[in-house]
Motif scaffolding. Structure first.
Motif, PDB file in Angstrom:
ATOM      1  N   ALA A  16      22.010  32.633 -15.546  1.00  0.00           N
ATOM      2  CA  ALA A  16      22.203  31.623 -16.474  1.00  0.00           C
ATOM      3  C   ALA A  16      23.424  30.820 -16.085  1.00  0.00           C
ATOM      4  N   VAL A  65      19.211  37.706 -23.978  1.00  0.00           N
ATOM      5  CA  VAL A  65      18.993  36.505 -23.660  1.00  0.00           C
ATOM      6  C   VAL A  65      19.715  35.688 -25.048  1.00  0.00           C
ATOM      7  N   GLN A  66      19.353  36.320 -26.321  1.00  0.00           N
ATOM      8  CA  GLN A  66      20.018  35.649 -27.352  1.00  0.00           C
ATOM      9  C   GLN A  66      21.657  35.819 -27.340  1.00  0.00           C
ATOM     10  N   ARG A 102      22.631  33.089 -24.997  1.00  0.00           N
ATOM     11  CA  ARG A 102      22.892  31.875 -25.912  1.00  0.00           C
ATOM     12  C   ARG A 102      24.200  31.636 -26.529  1.00  0.00           C
ATOM     13  N   GLY A 159      25.469  30.410 -22.806  1.00  0.00           N
ATOM     14  CA  GLY A 159      24.532  30.310 -21.876  1.00  0.00           C
ATOM     15  C   GLY A 159      23.211  29.534 -21.814  1.00  0.00           C
ATOM     16  N   SER A 160      23.077  28.591 -20.461  1.00  0.00           N
ATOM     17  CA  SER A 160      21.949  27.736 -20.595  1.00  0.00           C
ATOM     18  C   SER A 160      20.981  27.772 -19.476  1.00  0.00           C
ATOM     19  N   VAL A 163      18.564  29.579 -18.657  1.00  0.00           N
ATOM     20  CA  VAL A 163      18.462  31.228 -18.535  1.00  0.00           C
ATOM     21  C   VAL A 163      17.066  31.291 -17.452  1.00  0.00           C
TER      22      VAL A 163
END
Length: 391
Positions: free
Chosen positions: A296, A355-356, A359, A363-364, A366
């Motif tokens: 990410a 992943v959650q 974010r 984070g972007s 991903v």
């Protein structure tokens, strides 16, 4: 008796079966001779005597039929060790990546027997097979105890009805007053070594075992057995035949294992090095099987500041920690790093949660990729093997 596996040793506390069942061999000596084109080996009291037979190739025994056979070939293929057969009806094959290895397709119980006789050096079978036919022989070494397929358990099952309706544990079964010398508990099983051993260890004194293969679930309904001792996977077949497992009745939890002959590993040229390579491939692949690589981009003032944010989340620590590197771009004619790329390994079960969390901390972009191998600096099971061998 066809071979030594046809007899079992019944402890003195377990009632011996009548002649129509198995015969105790605990106080007798039997000598069998097994021969092949490669060797002649003498067996005394169920143990093979003598050094390994000289040959250049290392023999690797694999299951010849059934789901275990297919899953074993799949594992080897996933580890870049595909087995090549010139003819599918032949029992001998090769693994091109291991030039000194000769693959032999055998029945699982024969793999264990031939490891003991010296006709095989390595093998893949279920732990239940090693335990039943190996009978605690010190020459058998479990090199890898969890290949993650072939999962099952060896379990005692009784009817749900009749005198067993309210019996739900091994202790309650043992305390039933009806089991006597004249009327012992009758158990149908194909595990004639593990069964009596388990009963002796758990204090069931009046038990006899009948040899049985195939659909054991019918034995209680037919009146030829009170209970069965068999491999169970989901338990569906037991339930459909009005049978139930009981608390304390699991003899063994089993799955596929890599097993070797101690003598072969020590005495046969190249056997230990080949085992090391196979073990490393297995370990690396199996460790990676449940992991994903997550990449990410994250805005930050420095790599340390970004790492601090990542490590604040419990699911984002990776194997040893995140890898953080600058994402370079050109702005106003100069190279600058406003973003940092982070790379972590995440367990499959924690993937979405991770992943959650990414974010949530900025984070972007991903990206998620499956992993094929994760090689450690040194394979833990390799150290264990060397310790078992005294090396």
């Amino acid at each position: 008796m066809s071979q030594f596996s046809s007899a079992f040793t019944a402890a003195s506390s377990v009632s011996l079966p009548p002649p129509s069942f198995y015969v105790s061999v605990s106080k007798r000596s039997f000598i069998y001779c097994c021969s092949s084109s490669q060797s002649t080996t003498t067996v005394v009291n169920g143990k093979f005597d003598g050094k390994i037979v000289e040959r250049d190739e290392i023999r690797f025994g694999l299951p010849s039929k059934g789901r275990m056979a297919g899953d074993t070939l799949d594992l080897l293929k996933d580890c870049q060790l595909s087995v090549k057969q010139v003819n599918p009806r032949q029992y001998v094959a090769q693994i091109p990546q291991l030039s000194n290895v000769e693959v032999w397709f055998q029945r699982p119980k024969d793999i264990v027997r031939k490891l003991l006789s010296g006709d095989l050096d390595l093998g893949i079978v279920g732990l239940d097979t090693v335990s039943e036919y190996g009978r605690g022989d010190e020459d058998l070494i479990i090199v890898h105890d969890a290949l993650k397929y072939g999962d099952c358990r060896l379990s005692l099952a009784i009817p749900k009805y009749g005198i067993f309706e309210n019996i739900n544990s091994l202790k309650e079964l043992a305390q039933m007053p009806r089991w006597t010398v004249d009327r012992p508990l009758r158990v149908a099983t194909g595990f004639t070594y593990l069964g009596p051993k388990f009963m002796q260890e758990h204090g069931l004194k009046h038990v006899i075992f009948s040899s049985a293969d195939g659909a054991l679930e019918a034995a209680p309904a037919m009146g030829i057995a009170d209970a069965i001792l068999d491999l169970v996977s989901s338990g569906t077949t037991l339930r459909e035949n009005n049978l139930k497992e009981i608390e304390g009745g699991v003899v063994l939890e089993s799955q596929a294992v890599l097993v070797a002959s101690r003598k072969a590993l020590i005495q046969r040229k190249g056997a230990l090095d080949t085992t090391h390579e196979i073990l490393e491939r297995f370990e690396a692949h199996l460790r990676a099987a449940d992991q994903f690589m997550v990449t990410a981009n994250m805005r930050g003032s420095s790599a340390e500041e970004v790492a601090e944010r990542v490590l604040s989340q419990p699911s984002l620590s990776g194997l040893q920690g995140p890898t953080v590197s600058p994402v370079l771009c050109k702005r106003d004619g100069k190279v600058a790093a406003d973003y940092y790329a982070i790379v972590i390994c995440v367990p499959k079960k924690a993937l979405y949660k991770s992943v959650q969390q990414l974010r949530a901390i900025g984070g972007s972009g991903v990206l998620i990729s499956p992993l094929t191998y994760i090689f450690d600096e040194e394979t833990p099971r390799w150290r264990e093997l060397l310790s078992k061998l005294g090396l």
